[in-house]
Design a protein around this motif. Structure first.
Motif, PDB file in Angstrom:
ATOM      1  N   LEU A  14      46.806  53.872  16.018  1.00  0.00           N
ATOM      2  CA  LEU A  14      45.974  55.075  15.946  1.00  0.00           C
ATOM      3  C   LEU A  14      45.159  54.988  14.649  1.00  0.00           C
ATOM      4  N   PHE A  58      42.621  57.380  25.432  1.00  0.00           N
ATOM      5  CA  PHE A  58      43.530  57.707  24.328  1.00  0.00           C
ATOM      6  C   PHE A  58      44.745  56.791  24.380  1.00  0.00           C
ATOM      7  N   LEU A  71      54.328  54.592  15.551  1.00  0.00           N
ATOM      8  CA  LEU A  71      52.901  54.918  15.483  1.00  0.00           C
ATOM      9  C   LEU A  71      52.347  54.312  14.201  1.00  0.00           C
ATOM     10  N   ALA A  73      49.180  54.390  11.834  1.00  0.00           N
ATOM     11  CA  ALA A  73      48.100  55.360  11.659  1.00  0.00           C
ATOM     12  C   ALA A  73      47.207  55.039  10.468  1.00  0.00           C
TER      13      ALA A  73
END
Length: 201
Positions: A14, A58, A71, A73
């Motif tokens: 992300l 997404f 995740l 990021a």
């Protein structure tokens, strides 16, 4: 709180900076005080269109990342309001660790209280993990909290720093209540002694 020792799983990339807590879990979902059920609304405004349909582009809607547990990021993840619902939503979705170059302080602290390991890495090393995550579901990342290492799919090992007390809490599954219960004998002894010395209280 569930213990965090080792985690091997899919890492979802992300690469957005300044992802705030309203992006993680929008304000309309803050009515509950339950820690469960929020995962379906994680990143709600990025995951779904106005009709509630998934937005295919997404990352967490893509087949390779639907089972992501890590995740990766961009900078300053978790900024904005102090809502604890943000780590609740991540954990309920299945995210047990977030890797970034920096986190907002309150979000960072809330992660530890909810069994999520936030890892801070220098930009170059975060970018290595991001690139590995972009390979998809076949690129499994392993996190070893005891050894403080991240092992990428090609065997590359990256070390990370963590406060020893927070590490102890995660390894033993201790939130604030759990930490208090570790001292229950001392608390009971203090209360008994106080009752004897001050029976009028």
């Amino acid at each position: 709180m569930e213990k965090f020792t080792q985690l091997t799983g899919i890492a979802a990339p992300l690469p957005l900076v300044n992802v705030d807590t309203d992006m993680i879990i929008p304000k309309q979902f803050l009515k509950t005080i339950k820690r469960t059920g929020l995962g379906v609304n994680l990143f709600d405004e990025m995951r779904y269109d106005d009709q509630g349909n998934e937005i295919p582009d997404f990352v967490l809607n893509q087949p390779a990342y639907r089972e992501a547990s890590i995740l990766v990021a961009g900078d300053n993840f978790g900024c904005g309001s102090s809502r604890e619902h943000a780590p609740w939503a991540l954990e309920d979705f299945g995210i047990r660790s977030v890797i970034s170059t920096s986190f907002a302080d309150i979000f960072y602290n809330n992660c530890f209280k909810n069994g999520i390991l936030p890892i801070v890495l220098p930009e170059a090393e975060r970018d290595m993990v991001m690139a590995d995550a972009e390979k998809g579901a076949n690129a499994r990342v392993e996190i070893d909290l005891e050894a403080q290492t991240i092992t990428l799919s090609d065997g590359t090992e990256i070390t990370f720093e963590i406060d020893p007390f927070r590490k102890h809490c995660l390894l033993n599954g201790l939130d604030d209540i759990g930490l208090t219960m570790e001292k229950v004998d001392a608390i009971s002894a203090f209360e008994a002694k106080a009752g004897e010395s001050r029976p009028w209280v």
